[in-house]
Design a protein around this motif. Structure first.
Motif, short mmCIF file in Angstrom:
data_model
loop_
_atom_site.label_atom_id
_atom_site.label_comp_id
_atom_site.label_asym_id
_atom_site.label_seq_id
_atom_site.Cartn_x
_atom_site.Cartn_y
_atom_site.Cartn_z
N PRO A 26 0.82 -1.22 0.00
CA PRO A 26 0.00 0.00 0.00
C PRO A 26 0.85 1.27 0.00
CG PRO A 26 -0.75 -1.55 1.68
CD PRO A 26 0.56 -2.07 1.17
N ALA A 27 0.31 2.32 -0.60
CA ALA A 27 1.00 3.61 -0.65
C ALA A 27 1.37 4.09 0.75
CB ALA A 27 0.13 4.65 -1.36
N THR A 28 0.46 3.88 1.71
CA THR A 28 0.73 4.35 3.08
C THR A 28 1.96 3.67 3.66
OG1 THR A 28 -0.88 2.72 3.85
CG2 THR A 28 -1.64 5.00 3.65
N HIS A 29 2.14 2.38 3.38
CA HIS A 29 3.30 1.66 3.91
C HIS A 29 4.59 2.17 3.29
CE1 HIS A 29 0.81 -2.16 5.15
NE2 HIS A 29 0.39 -1.04 5.70
N LEU A 30 4.60 2.32 1.97
CA LEU A 30 5.80 2.83 1.30
C LEU A 30 6.15 4.22 1.80
CD1 LEU A 30 5.85 1.94 -2.52
CD2 LEU A 30 7.40 1.15 -0.72
N LYS A 31 5.14 5.05 1.95
CA LYS A 31 5.36 6.42 2.41
C LYS A 31 5.99 6.43 3.80
CE LYS A 31 2.91 10.81 3.07
NZ LYS A 31 1.59 11.49 3.08
N GLN A 32 5.48 5.60 4.71
CA GLN A 32 6.04 5.53 6.07
C GLN A 32 7.48 5.03 6.05
OE1 GLN A 32 2.78 3.02 7.45
NE2 GLN A 32 2.30 4.50 9.04
N PRO B 94 21.05 -21.34 11.16
CA PRO B 94 21.57 -21.82 12.44
C PRO B 94 22.73 -20.97 12.94
CG PRO B 94 21.22 -23.65 10.92
CD PRO B 94 21.01 -22.40 10.13
N GLY B 95 22.63 -20.52 14.18
CA GLY B 95 23.70 -19.75 14.80
C GLY B 95 23.68 -18.27 14.49
N ASP B 96 22.80 -17.86 13.58
CA ASP B 96 22.72 -16.44 13.22
C ASP B 96 21.82 -15.71 14.21
OD1 ASP B 96 23.18 -14.15 11.83
OD2 ASP B 96 22.23 -14.79 9.97
N ARG B 97 21.94 -14.38 14.28
CA ARG B 97 21.09 -13.61 15.18
C ARG B 97 20.70 -12.30 14.52
NH1 ARG B 97 23.88 -9.50 17.56
NH2 ARG B 97 26.14 -9.52 17.35
N LEU B 98 19.69 -11.66 15.06
CA LEU B 98 19.24 -10.38 14.52
C LEU B 98 20.22 -9.27 14.86
CD1 LEU B 98 15.44 -10.60 15.41
CD2 LEU B 98 16.40 -10.58 13.10
N GLN B 99 20.56 -8.46 13.87
CA GLN B 99 21.41 -7.30 14.08
C GLN B 99 20.56 -6.13 14.60
OE1 GLN B 99 24.73 -7.83 13.53
NE2 GLN B 99 24.09 -9.90 12.96
N ASP B 100 21.22 -5.15 15.20
CA ASP B 100 20.48 -4.02 15.79
C ASP B 100 19.63 -3.29 14.77
OD1 ASP B 100 21.48 -4.59 18.27
OD2 ASP B 100 23.05 -3.06 18.23
N ASN B 101 20.20 -3.01 13.57
CA ASN B 101 19.40 -2.26 12.58
C ASN B 101 18.23 -3.08 12.06
OD1 ASN B 101 21.00 -4.01 11.08
ND2 ASN B 101 21.65 -2.48 9.59
N GLN B 102 18.37 -4.42 12.06
CA GLN B 102 17.25 -5.28 11.68
C GLN B 102 16.15 -5.23 12.75
OE1 GLN B 102 19.45 -8.94 11.25
NE2 GLN B 102 19.79 -8.61 9.05
N LYS B 103 16.55 -5.27 14.01
CA LYS B 103 15.57 -5.20 15.10
C LYS B 103 14.79 -3.89 15.06
CE LYS B 103 18.29 -7.98 18.38
NZ LYS B 103 19.08 -7.90 19.63
N LEU B 104 15.49 -2.79 14.75
CA LEU B 104 14.84 -1.48 14.71
C LEU B 104 13.84 -1.38 13.57
CD1 LEU B 104 17.94 0.71 15.60
CD2 LEU B 104 15.86 0.46 16.99
N TRP B 105 14.20 -1.94 12.39
CA TRP B 105 13.25 -1.94 11.29
C TRP B 105 12.05 -2.83 11.62
CZ3 TRP B 105 12.02 1.22 7.75
CH2 TRP B 105 12.95 1.99 7.06
N LEU B 106 12.27 -4.00 12.21
CA LEU B 106 11.16 -4.90 12.55
C LEU B 106 10.24 -4.23 13.57
CD1 LEU B 106 13.15 -8.26 12.71
CD2 LEU B 106 11.44 -7.64 10.99
N ASP B 107 10.81 -3.56 14.55
CA ASP B 107 10.02 -2.82 15.52
C ASP B 107 9.16 -1.76 14.82
OD1 ASP B 107 9.59 -1.58 18.41
OD2 ASP B 107 10.32 0.07 17.16
N PHE B 108 9.75 -1.04 13.88
CA PHE B 108 9.03 -0.02 13.12
C PHE B 108 7.88 -0.65 12.33
CE2 PHE B 108 8.43 2.18 9.05
CZ PHE B 108 8.12 3.46 9.47
N PHE B 109 8.15 -1.78 11.68
CA PHE B 109 7.11 -2.45 10.91
C PHE B 109 5.94 -2.87 11.81
CE2 PHE B 109 10.72 -3.92 7.94
CZ PHE B 109 10.63 -2.76 7.19
N VAL B 110 6.25 -3.47 12.95
CA VAL B 110 5.20 -3.92 13.86
C VAL B 110 4.36 -2.73 14.33
CG1 VAL B 110 4.71 -4.99 16.09
CG2 VAL B 110 6.49 -5.97 14.60
N ARG B 111 5.01 -1.66 14.72
CA ARG B 111 4.29 -0.47 15.22
C ARG B 111 3.40 0.17 14.16
NH1 ARG B 111 6.29 1.07 20.23
NH2 ARG B 111 8.26 0.03 20.77
N ASN B 112 3.76 -0.01 12.89
CA ASN B 112 2.99 0.61 11.82
C ASN B 112 2.13 -0.39 11.03
OD1 ASN B 112 3.85 3.64 11.60
ND2 ASN B 112 5.74 2.52 12.00
#
Length: 213
Positions: A137-143, A180-198
């Protein structure tokens, strides 16, 4: 504040030699109703680069001093947005008019192959752009673009590995893949948090390899 996490799931796959875990998951998720693409930072940055092309390459004094620059000298500086605020405002107005889709498609045709710091031409295809414009959606891309512009250096990376489209229902999901053995990086966590909030659909898939007997 505590970072919000998206839905998580675990998947067990047979490990294929020479095929990345992201591509294996993309293949695993693709069926008759959906298509998944390994895009990482290339899709969102690419759509941004196409839509904001004239902003990025505006003839601002001091921004360009040789013909081989892939980005303006002040791209990561605080005044980048301020010096181009009217141009940026015009671009964001295209989300309200619906014109942004036409602009992205036209630029893809006229600028294809030209160096731009946001473009990975080997990943972007007509099909991928058409699906993205139909399903996001346009709203998602805009955000997303507003956040990207707020700190380009930091926010131009950390996007989820995959995008999954359901063309029949015009739905999509951004998916981060962790082997296996990989983990979320800080910038990935911040984007995921942003996505969830929006309310931007996203999830994380944790992969285990099946153990052959």
């Amino acid at each position: 504040p505590t970072l919000l996490s998206p839905p998580q799931q675990k998947v067990t796959l047979d490990q294929l030699v020479g095929v990345s875990v992201e591509r294996q998951v993309a293949e695993h998720l693709t069926d008759q109703n959906s298509q998944s693409f390994y895009v990482e930072n290339s899709l969102i940055n690419g759509l941004f680069g196409l839509l904001f092309w004239d902003v990025i390459y505006a003839p601002i004094p001091g921004a360009f001093f040789n013909p081989f620059q892939s980005r303006p000298a002040d791209l990561y500086r605080r005044h980048f947005k301020e010096k181009r605020k009217d141009l940026i405002k015009e671009v964001f107005a295209q989300f309200d008019s619906g014109e942004y889709q036409q602009t992205i498609r036209a630029r893809y045709e006229t600028k294809r192959g030209i160096t731009n710091t946001f473009m990975n031409w080997s990943v972007l295809t007509d099909e991928l752009i058409d699906l993205a414009l139909a399903c996001i959606p346009a709203t998602h891309l805009k955000q997303i673009f507003e956040r990207l512009l707020s700190d380009i250096r930091t926010h131009r990376s950390g996007f989820p590995d995959l995008i999954r489209f359901e063309p029949d229902s015009n739905r999509y999901e951004l998916i981060e893949v962790k082997g296996p053995g990989d983990r979320l990086q800080d910038n990935q966590k911040l984007w995921l948090d942003f996505f969830v909030r929006n309310n931007i659909p996203c999830s994380v898939i944790w992969v285990d390899w099946s153990r052959s007997e």
